[in-house]
Design an enzyme around this catalytic site. Sequence first.
Site, PDB file in Angstrom:
ATOM      1  N   LYS A  89       8.705  20.083  19.003  1.00  0.00           N
ATOM      2  CA  LYS A  89       7.760  19.114  19.554  1.00  0.00           C
ATOM      3  C   LYS A  89       8.443  17.763  19.811  1.00  0.00           C
ATOM      4  O   LYS A  89       9.555  17.515  19.318  1.00  0.00           O
ATOM      5  CB  LYS A  89       6.592  18.937  18.575  1.00  0.00           C
ATOM      6  N   TYR A 124      -2.623  24.880  24.150  1.00  0.00           N
ATOM      7  CA  TYR A 124      -3.469  24.640  22.980  1.00  0.00           C
ATOM      8  C   TYR A 124      -4.940  24.956  23.243  1.00  0.00           C
ATOM      9  O   TYR A 124      -5.815  24.401  22.579  1.00  0.00           O
ATOM     10  CB  TYR A 124      -3.303  23.192  22.527  1.00  0.00           C
ATOM     11  N   PHE A 159      -9.075  17.353  16.161  1.00  0.00           N
ATOM     12  CA  PHE A 159      -7.696  16.896  16.365  1.00  0.00           C
ATOM     13  C   PHE A 159      -7.134  17.236  17.743  1.00  0.00           C
ATOM     14  O   PHE A 159      -5.989  16.892  18.044  1.00  0.00           O
ATOM     15  CB  PHE A 159      -6.786  17.469  15.272  1.00  0.00           C
ATOM     16  N   ASN A 201       4.745  17.606  13.183  1.00  0.00           N
ATOM     17  CA  ASN A 201       5.249  18.632  12.264  1.00  0.00           C
ATOM     18  C   ASN A 201       6.417  19.422  12.864  1.00  0.00           C
ATOM     19  O   ASN A 201       6.650  20.573  12.506  1.00  0.00           O
ATOM     20  CB  ASN A 201       4.110  19.537  11.764  1.00  0.00           C
ATOM     21  N   HIS A 218       6.346  24.184  16.729  1.00  0.00           N
ATOM     22  CA  HIS A 218       5.249  25.145  16.863  1.00  0.00           C
ATOM     23  C   HIS A 218       5.859  26.534  16.921  1.00  0.00           C
ATOM     24  O   HIS A 218       6.921  26.718  17.506  1.00  0.00           O
ATOM     25  CB  HIS A 218       4.461  24.862  18.156  1.00  0.00           C
ATOM     26  N   GLU A 275       2.447  32.991  25.252  1.00  0.00           N
ATOM     27  CA  GLU A 275       3.156  31.702  25.195  1.00  0.00           C
ATOM     28  C   GLU A 275       4.521  31.786  25.888  1.00  0.00           C
ATOM     29  O   GLU A 275       4.931  30.839  26.557  1.00  0.00           O
ATOM     30  CB  GLU A 275       3.308  31.253  23.741  1.00  0.00           C
TER      31      GLU A 275
END
Length: 146
Positions: free
Chosen positions: A9, A49, A57, A112, A115, A126
Site C-alpha cells: 500500500k 474494495y 472505514f 498496514n 493487502h 484481484e
Amino acid sequence: MERTLALIKPDGVRRGLVGEVIGRLEKSGLSIVALKMMRLDAGQAEAHYRVHRGKPFYPMLLEHITSGPVVAAVCEGPAAVERLRELVGATDPALARPGTIRGDLGLDITQNVIHASDSPETAVSEIRLFFPEIGGARLVEAGAEP
Ligand code: CMP
C-alpha cells in the site's frame, strides 16, 4: 500451484519498505511471477474494495489506497493464498504477531503496509483487476525463458 495477489500500500511504498516486503515474500518460498508499481484511480480503488462499500472505514480506505503509488505482485506457490496471509498477519498491526509483515512494520489499521487476497476466488478476481494484460495461461512462469 496457486496464485495470489499482494499489494504493497502507499504507506509501505512511501516508507521505503518495498524491498523489505518483497524480500520476505521471496524468502518464504513464494515466487513473484508478476510485479508492477501503479497509482490507482478512484474507479480501480472502488473495484478493489467493493466488498467494504458502506462500512464506516470505507472512505478512509479509498483515500489511503489512492494517496500514492502501490506495488502489486502476483505470488505463486503451494497454498499461496494461505501462506501469504500468514506472512502478512492480522489486519490490525497492534494485534498482528511479531514476525509478520504487519506485526513488524504496520503503523495502524489503515496504514498496514500490505493487502493480500483472502481466498483463491478473490485472488483470481484481484489478479485480473491489477494485471488485466496477463491471462493466467499467458503468464510467464517464474524462471522460464521469455
Ligand atoms: P486490507 O487487507 O487492505 O483489506 C481491507 C482494509 O480495510 C484492511 O486491509 C484495513 O486496512 C482496512 N480495515 C479493515 N477493518 C478496518 C476497521 N475496522 N477500521 C479501519 N480500517 C479497517
